[in-house]
Enzyme design. Structure first.
Site, short mmCIF file in Angstrom:
data_model
loop_
_atom_site.label_atom_id
_atom_site.label_comp_id
_atom_site.label_asym_id
_atom_site.label_seq_id
_atom_site.Cartn_x
_atom_site.Cartn_y
_atom_site.Cartn_z
N ASP A 45 1.07 -0.82 -0.16
CA ASP A 45 0.07 -0.17 -0.28
C ASP A 45 0.34 1.06 0.18
O ASP A 45 0.29 2.31 0.08
CB ASP A 45 -1.56 0.18 1.15
CG ASP A 45 -0.57 0.24 2.46
OD1 ASP A 45 1.00 -0.48 2.77
OD2 ASP A 45 -1.22 0.31 3.48
N SER A 46 2.07 1.13 0.10
CA SER A 46 2.51 1.95 0.31
C SER A 46 2.98 2.60 -2.13
O SER A 46 3.88 3.51 -2.30
CB SER A 46 4.70 1.84 -0.29
OG SER A 46 5.05 1.06 -0.88
N ASP A 84 -0.93 -6.43 -0.12
CA ASP A 84 -0.58 -5.35 1.42
C ASP A 84 -2.31 -4.90 1.38
O ASP A 84 -2.47 -4.47 0.01
CB ASP A 84 0.02 -4.27 1.50
CG ASP A 84 1.06 -3.99 2.76
OD1 ASP A 84 -0.03 -4.78 3.36
OD2 ASP A 84 1.53 -3.20 2.38
N LYS A 114 -1.45 -9.56 3.00
CA LYS A 114 0.11 -8.84 4.42
C LYS A 114 -1.17 -7.81 4.91
O LYS A 114 -2.03 -6.99 4.08
CB LYS A 114 0.84 -8.06 3.62
CG LYS A 114 1.29 -7.81 5.53
CD LYS A 114 2.64 -7.67 4.47
CE LYS A 114 2.96 -5.66 4.35
NZ LYS A 114 2.52 -4.52 5.34
N GLU A 116 -1.36 -5.18 8.27
CA GLU A 116 -1.11 -4.80 9.48
C GLU A 116 -1.10 -4.97 10.97
O GLU A 116 -3.43 -5.05 10.91
CB GLU A 116 -0.65 -2.87 9.24
CG GLU A 116 -0.14 -3.27 8.44
CD GLU A 116 0.04 -1.33 8.43
OE1 GLU A 116 -0.02 -0.57 8.64
OE2 GLU A 116 0.50 -0.35 6.73
N GLU A 189 8.33 -3.71 10.48
CA GLU A 189 9.84 -1.96 10.26
C GLU A 189 9.75 -1.78 11.20
O GLU A 189 9.03 -0.59 12.34
CB GLU A 189 8.09 -1.30 9.67
CG GLU A 189 8.28 -0.10 8.89
CD GLU A 189 7.59 0.02 8.00
OE1 GLU A 189 6.50 -0.58 7.06
OE2 GLU A 189 7.81 1.37 7.20
N1 LIG Z 1 9.09 5.15 0.45
C1 LIG Z 1 9.67 4.84 1.63
N2 LIG Z 1 9.99 3.95 1.49
C2 LIG Z 1 10.28 3.71 3.33
O1 LIG Z 1 11.09 3.08 3.30
C3 LIG Z 1 8.94 4.20 4.05
C4 LIG Z 1 8.28 5.29 3.59
N3 LIG Z 1 8.12 5.56 2.09
N4 LIG Z 1 7.46 5.90 4.25
C5 LIG Z 1 7.85 5.45 5.54
C6 LIG Z 1 8.00 3.96 5.57
C7 LIG Z 1 8.81 4.51 7.64
N5 LIG Z 1 10.47 4.98 7.58
C8 LIG Z 1 10.85 5.23 8.53
C9 LIG Z 1 11.89 5.88 7.45
C10 LIG Z 1 12.61 6.96 8.82
C11 LIG Z 1 12.64 6.56 10.06
C12 LIG Z 1 13.52 7.33 10.90
O2 LIG Z 1 14.61 7.16 10.70
N6 LIG Z 1 12.99 7.94 12.15
C13 LIG Z 1 13.63 8.27 13.12
C14 LIG Z 1 12.64 9.70 13.81
C15 LIG Z 1 12.44 10.63 11.91
C16 LIG Z 1 11.66 12.08 12.50
O3 LIG Z 1 12.03 12.20 13.52
O4 LIG Z 1 10.71 12.42 11.65
C17 LIG Z 1 13.49 7.90 14.81
O5 LIG Z 1 14.70 8.42 15.32
O6 LIG Z 1 12.31 7.09 15.03
C18 LIG Z 1 11.73 5.37 10.63
C19 LIG Z 1 10.58 5.11 9.63
C20 LIG Z 1 9.95 4.19 6.28
N7 LIG Z 1 9.09 4.26 5.74
C1 LIG Z 2 7.39 -1.82 3.17
C2 LIG Z 2 6.10 -2.86 3.28
C3 LIG Z 2 6.40 -3.69 4.43
C4 LIG Z 2 5.18 -2.52 3.03
O1 LIG Z 2 4.10 -2.54 3.95
C5 LIG Z 2 4.57 -1.88 2.44
O2 LIG Z 2 5.71 -1.11 1.13
O3 LIG Z 2 3.55 -0.63 1.56
MG LIG Z 3 2.30 -1.42 3.73
#
Ligand SMILES: Nc1nc(=O)c2c([nH]1)NC[C@@H]1CN(c3ccc(C(=O)N[C@@H](CCC(=O)O)C(=O)O)cc3)CN21
Ligand SMILES: CC(C)C(=O)C(=O)O
Ligand SMILES: [Mg+2]
EC number: 2.1.2.11
Length: 275
Positions: A45-46, A84, A114, A116, A189
């Site tokens: 769903d991304s 998803d 899948k 959540e 995740e």
């Molecule tokens: N294209 C895409 N790829 C991804 O991998 C992705 C998404 N979208 N959308 C949301 C999810 C969640 N993701 C992430 C990305 C970064 C952090 C991270 O570094 N979090 C920090 C805080 C960041 C902030 O302050 O906003 C932490 O320390 O929790 C966590 C989850 C990546 N995910």
């Molecule tokens: C990042 C994966 C696990 C996902 O749920 C998505 O791409 O939607």
């Molecule tokens: Mg998803």
């Protein structure tokens, strides 16, 4: 050859292979992801932000997700295709949850779905139990669950305060409950490496991490992140190509060729009919 089945996955996992999963939302990308050799393709769903232009995953509809899944299904030969389930397509009642999950299998060709699950999310755990009983394999998903972004408030790493914290205990317990309900694997995740390890050690089914460190049984990434296609860069990810600049350069070259009269050239022009 049939596609990768649950027993095939378990065999690879038992033999110590680290499982691979990537997302795909359309046929051409799914073809490369499949022929490139991944075990599982997630029609995530991304797609919401990476394919359909929404801000996040929440607006993705059943029809959009079914259409993406069907496109991927038509392209894939070997990998397991996992759909998803979009936000709001499960959880309101057992009846609609089952009905919607069945549509992904019957209409779109998914091999599994899948779902959540929030910490101790009883409703979704019960749905996993029902779907599994009906013959639909279900992959769990815990940790950062983007469909609950309005509660979580952003991309925050879940259960960060080590093994002693209630948050990590809840993650381990929730994943264990998903396994007991029949989930064939669990996506983790955005959790610390310690959490990833703790959940992986607690489960018999394979864990698939995205930002869950090294001590999990498989890895998943979002394909557009890996390809450098219209996405932000995240430290949990790794970019293996730069499609943004490849595509932009190609389009700019086309525009300038047409404007300069360099395209179409002689070789692009049809000859008149000859007898
Ligand atoms: N294209 C895409 N790829 C991804 O991998 C992705 C998404 N979208 N959308 C949301 C999810 C969640 N993701 C992430 C990305 C970064 C952090 C991270 O570094 N979090 C920090 C805080 C960041 C902030 O302050 O906003 C932490 O320390 O929790 C966590 C989850 C990546 N995910
Ligand atoms: C990042 C994966 C696990 C996902 O749920 C998505 O791409 O939607
Ligand atoms: Mg998803």
């Amino acid at each position: 050859m049939p596609r990768t089945s649950i027993p095939d996955l378990y065999e690879a996992y038992r033999e110590g292979e680290t499982l691979t999963m990537l997302t795909a939302y359309d046929a051409p990308i799914a073809t490369h992801v499949d022929r490139g050799g991944v075990d599982m393709i997630l029609v995530g769903d991304s797609a919401g932000h990476n394919h359909l232009g929404y801000d996040d995953t929440l607006p993705v509809t059943m029809e959009e997700a079914l259409s993406n899944t069907a496109a991927v299904d038509r392209a894939v030969e070997d990998a397991m295709v996992i759909a998803d389930l979009p936000f709001g397509s499960y959880g309101q009642s057992m009846e609609t949850s089952v009905e919607n999950a069945v549509r992904f299998v019957k209409e779109a060709g998914a091999d599994a779905v899948k779902i959540e699950t929030a910490p101790h999310g009883e409703t979704t755990i019960e749905i996993v139990d029902h779907l599994t009983e009906l013959g639909i394999p279900v992959q769990g998903h815990v940790g950062l669950t983007p469909q609950r972004m309005n509660q979580i408030g952003g991309g925050y790493v879940q259960g960060r305060d080590h093994e002693t914290s209630a948050a990590v205990d809840a993650l381990v317990e929730t994943a264990t409950e998903l396994e007991a309900a029949g989930a064939f694997s669990v996506v983790l995740e955005a959790v610390t490496e310690e959490t990833g390890k703790a959940v992986t050690e607690a489960l018999e089914v394979p864990t698939i991490g995205i930002g869950a460190g090294r001590y999990v049984n498989g890895q998943v990434l979002v394909i557009t992140d890996l390809l450098g296609l219209g996405s932000e860069s995240y430290s949990l990810s790794k970019q293996y190509a730069d499609l943004d600049s490849t595509i932009r350069t190609a389009v700019e070259s086309y525009v300038s060729d047409v404007e300069n009269g360099d395209f179409p050239a002689e070789e692009n022009v049809y000859d008149p009919m000859t007898d």
